[in-house]
Design a protein around this motif. Structure first.
Motif, mmCIF file in Angstrom:
data_model
loop_
_atom_site.group_PDB
_atom_site.id
_atom_site.type_symbol
_atom_site.label_atom_id
_atom_site.label_comp_id
_atom_site.label_asym_id
_atom_site.label_seq_id
_atom_site.Cartn_x
_atom_site.Cartn_y
_atom_site.Cartn_z
ATOM 1 N N ASP A 97 0.858 -1.185 0.000
ATOM 2 C CA ASP A 97 0.000 0.000 0.000
ATOM 3 C C ASP A 97 0.896 1.237 0.000
ATOM 4 O O ASP A 97 1.681 1.420 0.932
ATOM 5 C CB ASP A 97 -0.882 0.039 1.252
ATOM 6 N N PRO A 98 0.800 2.084 -1.018
ATOM 7 C CA PRO A 98 1.641 3.282 -1.039
ATOM 8 C C PRO A 98 1.223 4.256 0.062
ATOM 9 O O PRO A 98 0.049 4.543 0.232
ATOM 10 C CB PRO A 98 1.411 3.872 -2.425
ATOM 11 N N MET A 99 2.203 4.711 0.816
ATOM 12 C CA MET A 99 1.965 5.650 1.904
ATOM 13 C C MET A 99 2.840 6.879 1.710
ATOM 14 O O MET A 99 3.939 6.763 1.199
ATOM 15 C CB MET A 99 2.297 4.998 3.258
ATOM 16 N N PRO A 100 2.367 8.026 2.148
ATOM 17 C CA PRO A 100 1.095 8.291 2.799
ATOM 18 C C PRO A 100 -0.077 8.137 1.824
ATOM 19 O O PRO A 100 0.008 8.525 0.668
ATOM 20 C CB PRO A 100 1.210 9.723 3.292
ATOM 21 N N LYS A 101 -1.124 7.545 2.321
ATOM 22 C CA LYS A 101 -2.290 7.202 1.504
ATOM 23 C C LYS A 101 -2.939 8.454 0.916
ATOM 24 O O LYS A 101 -3.205 9.420 1.619
ATOM 25 C CB LYS A 101 -3.310 6.458 2.349
ATOM 26 N N GLY A 102 -3.157 8.402 -0.387
ATOM 27 C CA GLY A 102 -3.827 9.501 -1.068
ATOM 28 C C GLY A 102 -2.994 10.758 -1.219
ATOM 29 O O GLY A 102 -3.508 11.792 -1.616
ATOM 30 N N ARG A 103 -1.709 10.674 -0.900
ATOM 31 C CA ARG A 103 -0.832 11.845 -1.013
ATOM 32 C C ARG A 103 0.402 11.470 -1.821
ATOM 33 O O ARG A 103 0.652 10.301 -2.089
ATOM 34 C CB ARG A 103 -0.407 12.329 0.380
ATOM 35 N N ALA A 104 1.168 12.457 -2.192
ATOM 36 C CA ALA A 104 2.398 12.219 -2.943
ATOM 37 C C ALA A 104 3.388 11.426 -2.096
ATOM 38 O O ALA A 104 3.331 11.445 -0.857
ATOM 39 C CB ALA A 104 3.021 13.548 -3.351
ATOM 40 N N LYS A 105 4.272 10.749 -2.772
ATOM 41 C CA LYS A 105 5.335 10.007 -2.113
ATOM 42 C C LYS A 105 6.170 10.971 -1.271
ATOM 43 O O LYS A 105 6.348 12.140 -1.627
ATOM 44 C CB LYS A 105 6.201 9.354 -3.205
ATOM 45 N N MET A 106 6.686 10.473 -0.161
ATOM 46 C CA MET A 106 7.566 11.273 0.693
ATOM 47 C C MET A 106 8.760 11.761 -0.119
ATOM 48 O O MET A 106 9.138 11.139 -1.112
ATOM 49 C CB MET A 106 8.163 10.407 1.810
ATOM 50 N N ALA A 107 9.364 12.817 0.344
ATOM 51 C CA ALA A 107 10.589 13.308 -0.293
ATOM 52 C C ALA A 107 11.635 12.198 -0.271
ATOM 53 O O ALA A 107 11.768 11.478 0.721
ATOM 54 C CB ALA A 107 11.106 14.534 0.453
ATOM 55 N N GLU A 108 12.341 12.053 -1.372
ATOM 56 C CA GLU A 108 13.341 10.980 -1.482
ATOM 57 C C GLU A 108 14.376 11.050 -0.366
ATOM 58 O O GLU A 108 14.802 10.030 0.156
ATOM 59 C CB GLU A 108 14.020 11.035 -2.854
ATOM 60 N N CYS A 109 14.767 12.245 0.016
ATOM 61 C CA CYS A 109 15.757 12.377 1.086
ATOM 62 C C CYS A 109 15.199 11.855 2.414
ATOM 63 O O CYS A 109 15.925 11.246 3.195
ATOM 64 C CB CYS A 109 16.219 13.823 1.212
ATOM 65 N N ASP A 110 13.914 12.068 2.673
ATOM 66 C CA ASP A 110 13.314 11.528 3.897
ATOM 67 C C ASP A 110 13.302 10.001 3.857
ATOM 68 O O ASP A 110 13.531 9.346 4.875
ATOM 69 C CB ASP A 110 11.894 12.068 4.090
ATOM 70 N N ILE A 111 13.047 9.436 2.695
ATOM 71 C CA ILE A 111 13.082 7.974 2.563
ATOM 72 C C ILE A 111 14.497 7.470 2.810
ATOM 73 O O ILE A 111 14.698 6.479 3.519
ATOM 74 C CB ILE A 111 12.551 7.534 1.184
ATOM 75 N N VAL A 112 15.489 8.163 2.282
ATOM 76 C CA VAL A 112 16.886 7.781 2.516
ATOM 77 C C VAL A 112 17.210 7.867 4.001
ATOM 78 O O VAL A 112 17.863 6.984 4.562
ATOM 79 C CB VAL A 112 17.847 8.662 1.681
ATOM 80 N N ARG A 113 16.749 8.915 4.655
ATOM 81 C CA ARG A 113 16.994 9.059 6.106
ATOM 82 C C ARG A 113 16.382 7.891 6.884
ATOM 83 O O ARG A 113 16.995 7.366 7.809
ATOM 84 C CB ARG A 113 16.428 10.383 6.593
ATOM 85 N N ILE A 114 15.179 7.488 6.513
ATOM 86 C CA ILE A 114 14.550 6.349 7.180
ATOM 87 C C ILE A 114 15.351 5.080 6.918
ATOM 88 O O ILE A 114 15.594 4.285 7.832
ATOM 89 C CB ILE A 114 13.077 6.194 6.751
ATOM 90 N N ARG A 115 15.802 4.881 5.676
ATOM 91 C CA ARG A 115 16.637 3.708 5.364
ATOM 92 C C ARG A 115 17.906 3.686 6.198
ATOM 93 O O ARG A 115 18.300 2.649 6.713
ATOM 94 C CB ARG A 115 17.031 3.720 3.884
ATOM 95 N N VAL A 116 18.561 4.833 6.318
ATOM 96 C CA VAL A 116 19.799 4.932 7.111
ATOM 97 C C VAL A 116 19.517 4.576 8.562
ATOM 98 O O VAL A 116 20.273 3.832 9.193
ATOM 99 C CB VAL A 116 20.422 6.343 6.976
ATOM 100 N N TRP A 117 18.436 5.096 9.107
ATOM 101 C CA TRP A 117 18.066 4.820 10.496
ATOM 102 C C TRP A 117 17.768 3.337 10.686
ATOM 103 O O TRP A 117 18.209 2.729 11.657
ATOM 104 C CB TRP A 117 16.870 5.687 10.877
ATOM 105 N N LEU A 118 17.025 2.740 9.767
ATOM 106 C CA LEU A 118 16.724 1.314 9.853
ATOM 107 C C LEU A 118 18.003 0.483 9.756
ATOM 108 O O LEU A 118 18.195 -0.478 10.518
ATOM 109 C CB LEU A 118 15.736 0.907 8.762
ATOM 110 N N ALA A 119 18.889 0.851 8.846
ATOM 111 C CA ALA A 119 20.143 0.110 8.660
ATOM 112 C C ALA A 119 21.045 0.225 9.888
ATOM 113 O O ALA A 119 21.832 -0.674 10.183
ATOM 114 C CB ALA A 119 20.874 0.607 7.425
ATOM 115 N N ALA A 120 20.919 1.329 10.619
ATOM 116 C CA ALA A 120 21.721 1.518 11.839
ATOM 117 C C ALA A 120 21.156 0.749 13.024
ATOM 118 O O ALA A 120 21.704 0.794 14.122
ATOM 119 C CB ALA A 120 21.810 3.007 12.173
#
Length: 125
Positions: A97-120
């Protein structure tokens, strides 16, 4: 030596800023994302991203009525949610399910930040 390198980079960026496409538009300026395990903390980076993009529907008090039962209201609830599912949804990957629902995709940099946090290892910092 570093001063010469800095001047070279500045000249290169200056010349790139003047580039245009065939239709006359200027070339987009690419801003690097500042996401490293040292700069991405839960309290100062990750939680505000979730505040801006997720918690309208996935906060603990509305998750069952608006968020399909998925709670992302605090650190503990985010870390209990599956990393693969979380990334699949915010990256708009096929089968999620694409999130946020009914809205544009998050900024790519925010997605990268989440990936970095998860990887850490999702530090609570």
């Amino acid at each position: 030596m570093s001063r010469i390198l800095l001047l070279g980079v500045a000249a290169l960026l200056g010349s790139a800023a003047g580039c245009t496409y065939a239709n006359g538009d200027q070339a987009p300026i690419v801003v690097p994302c500042d996401a490293t395990s040292q700069t991405v903390t839960y309290s100062k980076v990750i939680s505000p991203i979730f505040d801006a993009n997720c918690r309208q529907c996935h906060a603990s008090n509305v998750a069952f009525t608006l968020g399909g039962g998925v709670m992302l209201g605090d650190y503990q609830s985010i870390t209990r949610y599956g990393v693969v599912s979380l990334l699949g949804s915010i990256e708009h990957s096929p089968g999620y399910d694409p999130m946020p629902k009914g809205r544009a995709k998050m900024a790519e940099c925010d997605i990268v930040r989440i990936r970095v946090w998860l990887a850490a290892g999702t530090p609570n910092n």
